[in-house]
Design a protein around this motif. Structure first.
Motif, mmCIF file in Angstrom:
data_model
loop_
_atom_site.group_PDB
_atom_site.id
_atom_site.type_symbol
_atom_site.label_atom_id
_atom_site.label_comp_id
_atom_site.label_asym_id
_atom_site.label_seq_id
_atom_site.Cartn_x
_atom_site.Cartn_y
_atom_site.Cartn_z
ATOM 1 N N ALA A 191 0.830 -1.206 0.000
ATOM 2 C CA ALA A 191 0.000 0.000 0.000
ATOM 3 C C ALA A 191 0.863 1.255 0.000
ATOM 4 N N GLY A 192 1.949 1.229 0.779
ATOM 5 C CA GLY A 192 2.851 2.380 0.806
ATOM 6 C C GLY A 192 3.501 2.630 -0.531
ATOM 7 N N MET A 193 3.906 1.566 -1.199
ATOM 8 C CA MET A 193 4.545 1.734 -2.512
ATOM 9 C C MET A 193 3.579 2.259 -3.559
ATOM 10 N N ILE A 194 2.318 1.791 -3.489
ATOM 11 C CA ILE A 194 1.324 2.269 -4.460
ATOM 12 C C ILE A 194 0.949 3.726 -4.185
ATOM 13 N N ALA A 195 0.747 4.030 -2.891
ATOM 14 C CA ALA A 195 0.292 5.376 -2.519
ATOM 15 C C ALA A 195 1.387 6.431 -2.634
ATOM 16 N N HIS A 196 2.634 5.987 -2.501
ATOM 17 C CA HIS A 196 3.746 6.938 -2.494
ATOM 18 C C HIS A 196 4.813 6.506 -3.505
ATOM 19 N N PRO A 197 4.577 6.751 -4.770
ATOM 20 C CA PRO A 197 5.585 6.401 -5.772
ATOM 21 C C PRO A 197 6.855 7.203 -5.539
#
Length: 406
Positions: A165-171
């Motif tokens: 989720a962090g990787m998707i939300a914060h490219p």
């Protein structure tokens, strides 16, 4: 809206995969679940196994067979093709044992570098190369088997979901089109001076991406080339070919260089470290090679000098690959040695074996207006050879690079 994909065998890991879905949905992500089961059981996933199976080149009948092993192999192939059709894919996560890991990671490896990929696996604390390969898959060890939701699996799976989720939300911050085109280079310890000199001469114009030619290094460079992420390559260290031909531990596989038959990228190559085959510690060298010329590179690496007969086979392999390339080609041969230990007086100095390699490549190489082979009376680590490589690259580089220099 980009979606988080949760993929796996829902017939055996449905509870664990559904827990991942719930974690992601609580974080506000849109989730698509993909069932990779081959059992034929009913499925609760968003995407049914038969929908995935239809992406197999031979259709779903190739997937749902009576043989479990062939069914899983076919489903992995279908899943790879399926993922490449998805336009809403923002990232992907899976969880499983050895079978589920093999299924999911084949599709993950086909995705571009930078696309978030997380694999929770019982296999993550061992040799992960068969699963990760040249990709940027994040492997997380499951600690316990992926079986049930309990105090350990809950922590591990929730952390994995949070990571995706962090990787998707914060490219990546500031991820914009780079000012300099990317250039791939291959380096080995014994060709380091050459690659450093080339990089020094080109780094003002190019983002120089240097890959350690350890098998997966060559594969990684070629994955970027296949993804259109490099403007071309200066393949100084083709040493992985020697390991493939002779049986060393650092082969990049028989498909090394095939990407340049698919993509018309500028290619500058050389014979870096083709005088050697790699093994582990001294006592790991196969018995059939114990009488050969061996060199203890360090306590963990033993090198073996290639023979004239092996050099001919290596030359045959390279020439065939070079002849299949679609883009402009420059191949430079350093006649005075191909590695730091192939100079006069060094343990791998063998001019006769080198000559067989060079003559084989030259004899079979198909020349043309955009295809040139040059033999130079230099050692690969000479400054003049690095200059020749750079000059060869400048000859075939894309006009954008020439414009920047102007």
């Amino acid at each position: 809206m980009r979606s988080a994909y949760v993929a796996g065998t829902f017939d055996t890991k449905g509870r664990e995969l559904s827990f991942l879905r719930q974690c992601l949905e609580k974080l506000g992500l849109r989730v698509v679940t993909v069932d990779l089961s081959t059992s034929g059981k009913s499925s609760s996933a968003s995407v049914h196994p038969r929908e995935v199976a239809r992406h197999h080149p031979q259709g779903e009948s190739a997937v749902f067979s009576n043989d479990r092993g062939s069914a899983m192999t076919a489903m992995a192939q279908a899943f790879e093709a399926f993922l490449l059709t998805r336009r809403d894919l923002g990232g992907i996560i899976s969880a499983g044992g050895s079978g589920g890991t093999s299924l999911a990671t084949r599709g993950m490896r086909a995705l571009p570098i930078g696309m978030p990929k997380v694999m929770v696996s019982t296999m993550a604390s061992g040799d992960t190369r068969p699963y990760v390969g040249p990709s940027d898959i994040c492997m997380m060890y499951s600690v316990t088997d992926v079986q049930g939701i309990h105090r350990i699996s809950e922590l591990v799976l929730a952390n994995a979901a949070n990571a995706l989720a962090g990787m998707i939300a914060h490219p990546p911050m500031g991820h914009t089109e780079p000012a300099r085109p990317a250039l791939g280079l291959t380096m080995f310890g014994v060709t380091t001076p050459c690659v450093q000199a080339v990089t020094h001469r080109l780094e003002s114009d190019y983002d120089c991406l240097v890959f350690h030619a350890t098998g997966v290094g060559g594969q990684s460079m070629e994955k970027l080339a296949d993804s259109g992420l490099v403007a071309g390559v200066i393949d100084v260290s083709t040493t992985e070919v020697a390991d493939e031909i002779v049986g060393g531990v650092l082969s990049a596989g028989p498909g090394r260089l095939d990407v340049f038959a698919r993509r018309a990228l500028p290619y500058v190559g050389s014979c870096g470290a083709l005088d050697m085959v790699n093994f582990g510690a001294w006592d790991t060298v196969p018995e059939r090679f114990k009488g050969r010329t061996l060199y203890r590179h360090n306590p963990s690496v033993t090198l073996m000098r290639t023979t004239a007969e092996e050099c001919q086979r290596i030359g045959d392999f390279l020439a065939a690959k070079l002849n299949a390339m679609r883009g402009p080609v420059r191949f430079l041969i350093p006649e005075h040695g191909v590695s730091a230990i192939d100079r006069t007086g060094q343990p791998f100095h063998d001019p006769q074996a080198d000559k067989v390699l060079f003559d084989t490549i030259e004899r079979q190489f198909r020349t043309g207006p955009q295809r040139v082979l040059r033999r130079l009376p230099l050692h690969i680590n000479d400054e003049a050879f690095a200059e020749a490589l750079v000059a060869a690259w400048r000859e075939i580089a894309a006009p954008v690079a020439a414009g920047r220099r102007a």
